[in-house]
Design a protein around this motif. Structure first.
Motif, short mmCIF file in Angstrom:
data_model
loop_
_atom_site.label_atom_id
_atom_site.label_comp_id
_atom_site.label_asym_id
_atom_site.label_seq_id
_atom_site.Cartn_x
_atom_site.Cartn_y
_atom_site.Cartn_z
N LEU A 64 1.25 6.55 -6.92
CA LEU A 64 0.09 7.38 -7.24
C LEU A 64 0.47 8.86 -7.18
O LEU A 64 0.08 9.63 -8.07
CB LEU A 64 -1.06 7.07 -6.28
CG LEU A 64 -2.36 7.83 -6.53
CD1 LEU A 64 -2.92 7.53 -7.92
CD2 LEU A 64 -3.39 7.46 -5.45
N ARG A 65 1.22 9.26 -6.17
CA ARG A 65 1.66 10.66 -6.10
C ARG A 65 2.49 11.03 -7.34
O ARG A 65 2.33 12.10 -7.91
CB ARG A 65 2.48 10.90 -4.83
CG ARG A 65 1.63 11.08 -3.59
CD ARG A 65 2.44 11.60 -2.41
NE ARG A 65 3.43 10.66 -1.92
CZ ARG A 65 3.19 9.71 -1.01
NH1 ARG A 65 1.98 9.57 -0.50
NH2 ARG A 65 4.17 8.92 -0.61
N ILE A 109 -3.57 2.06 -10.46
CA ILE A 109 -3.16 2.11 -9.05
C ILE A 109 -4.36 2.27 -8.14
O ILE A 109 -4.49 1.57 -7.13
CB ILE A 109 -2.14 3.26 -8.83
CG1 ILE A 109 -0.83 2.94 -9.57
CG2 ILE A 109 -1.89 3.48 -7.34
CD1 ILE A 109 0.13 4.11 -9.67
N VAL A 110 -5.26 3.18 -8.49
CA VAL A 110 -6.46 3.39 -7.67
C VAL A 110 -7.29 2.10 -7.63
O VAL A 110 -7.82 1.74 -6.56
CB VAL A 110 -7.28 4.59 -8.19
CG1 VAL A 110 -8.65 4.66 -7.54
CG2 VAL A 110 -6.51 5.89 -7.97
N SER A 111 -7.38 1.39 -8.73
CA SER A 111 -8.13 0.12 -8.75
C SER A 111 -7.50 -0.90 -7.82
O SER A 111 -8.21 -1.60 -7.08
CB SER A 111 -8.19 -0.44 -10.18
OG SER A 111 -8.98 0.38 -10.99
N GLU A 123 0.83 -1.21 0.00
CA GLU A 123 0.00 0.00 0.00
C GLU A 123 0.86 1.26 0.00
O GLU A 123 0.49 2.26 -0.62
CB GLU A 123 -0.97 -0.01 1.18
CG GLU A 123 -2.08 -1.04 1.00
CD GLU A 123 -3.03 -1.07 2.16
OE1 GLU A 123 -4.17 -0.56 2.00
OE2 GLU A 123 -2.65 -1.58 3.24
N GLU A 183 0.90 4.04 -2.99
CA GLU A 183 0.65 5.45 -2.68
C GLU A 183 1.77 6.33 -3.24
O GLU A 183 1.51 7.40 -3.78
CB GLU A 183 0.51 5.65 -1.16
CG GLU A 183 0.04 7.03 -0.78
CD GLU A 183 -1.29 7.45 -1.39
OE1 GLU A 183 -1.40 8.61 -1.82
OE2 GLU A 183 -2.21 6.61 -1.46
N ARG A 234 0.22 11.42 -10.44
CA ARG A 234 -0.57 12.66 -10.41
C ARG A 234 0.31 13.87 -10.73
O ARG A 234 -0.13 14.80 -11.40
CB ARG A 234 -1.29 12.80 -9.09
CG ARG A 234 -2.42 11.76 -9.02
CD ARG A 234 -3.26 11.84 -7.80
NE ARG A 234 -4.42 10.95 -7.97
CZ ARG A 234 -5.11 10.44 -6.98
NH1 ARG A 234 -4.81 10.74 -5.73
NH2 ARG A 234 -6.13 9.65 -7.22
N GLN A 278 -5.66 -0.20 -5.19
CA GLN A 278 -5.92 0.26 -3.83
C GLN A 278 -7.34 -0.10 -3.39
O GLN A 278 -7.54 -0.56 -2.27
CB GLN A 278 -5.71 1.78 -3.74
CG GLN A 278 -4.26 2.20 -3.82
CD GLN A 278 -4.09 3.71 -3.85
OE1 GLN A 278 -4.87 4.42 -4.48
NE2 GLN A 278 -3.07 4.20 -3.16
N ASP A 279 -8.31 0.10 -4.28
CA ASP A 279 -9.70 -0.26 -3.97
C ASP A 279 -9.83 -1.76 -3.72
O ASP A 279 -10.55 -2.19 -2.80
CB ASP A 279 -10.63 0.17 -5.10
CG ASP A 279 -10.78 1.68 -5.22
OD1 ASP A 279 -10.39 2.41 -4.28
OD2 ASP A 279 -11.28 2.14 -6.27
N GLU A 281 -2.62 5.91 -13.32
CA GLU A 281 -3.32 6.38 -12.13
C GLU A 281 -4.53 5.50 -11.85
O GLU A 281 -4.76 5.06 -10.72
CB GLU A 281 -3.75 7.84 -12.31
CG GLU A 281 -4.56 8.37 -11.13
CD GLU A 281 -5.22 9.71 -11.42
OE1 GLU A 281 -5.24 10.54 -10.50
OE2 GLU A 281 -5.72 9.91 -12.54
N ASN A 282 -5.31 5.22 -12.88
CA ASN A 282 -6.50 4.39 -12.74
C ASN A 282 -6.15 2.98 -12.26
O ASN A 282 -6.82 2.42 -11.39
CB ASN A 282 -7.27 4.33 -14.06
CG ASN A 282 -8.58 3.59 -13.92
OD1 ASN A 282 -9.43 3.99 -13.12
ND2 ASN A 282 -8.74 2.52 -14.67
#
Length: 170
Positions: free
Chosen positions: A109-110, A151-153, A102, A106, A113, A155-156, A148-149
């Protein structure tokens, strides 16, 4: 400096080369951040996430190649000194001192972005003036948005997995 094509005559080419070199430095750092993070991370879903992060690393390397080619086309010199990468980059390399998955996600992800902002800036600067660079920036931007998508997926998925395990434990 060699002559550049007519498409960039109404543009500050030196400023553009600086922007592209900064992006190049960020791509080298992103490549390494993805690659090393994938290799050392620990935690749930490590195997599929490792494969995806290594794919992201290869795409960052492809972006670096595109940037180098465009810098040379514009009559510039790509940044040759790795010691300058961290200094020139707005998107910094984050040393993965905590290998937990995680944390690695993160950090990436930073970085993504920040890269999204970088390529939006390049696209805005060149839009309607330098179509070649603008198209390249948008193409890279699309990849960064996909990263980005992804990574967010992940994380979810990890949050959902933790919730499911919590329900089973009760």
């Amino acid at each position: 400096m060699k002559k550049v094509s007519a498409e960039v005559l109404n543009l500050d080419v030196e400023k553009l080369i600086e922007m592209l070199n900064a992006a190049l430095c960020e791509e080298w750092l992103a490549y390494y951040q993805y690659w090393v993070g994938a290799r050392i991370m620990e935690g749930p879903m490590r195997i599929p996430i490792e494969a995806e992060l290594l794919e992201h690393a290869n795409e960052e390397l492809k972006h670096a190649e595109m940037l180098i080619e465009r810098i040379i086309q514009l009559g510039g010199t790509p940044e040759l000194n790795p010691l300058q990468w961290q200094e020139m980059a707005r998107c910094k390399y984050e040393t993965p001192t905590d290998p937990y998955i995680e944390t690695i996600l993160e950090q990436n992800l930073r970085s993504e972005r920040c890269a999204i902002k970088r390529y939006q800036d390049i696209a805005d600067y060149t839009s309607g003036v330098d179509y070649t660079t603008a198209k390249m920036a948008v193409d890279i931007l699309e990849d960064e948005l996909e990263h980005e998508n992804d990574i967010v997926s992940f994380q979810d998925d990890i949050v959902a997995m933790k919730g499911a395990i919590g329900k089973m434990v009760k």
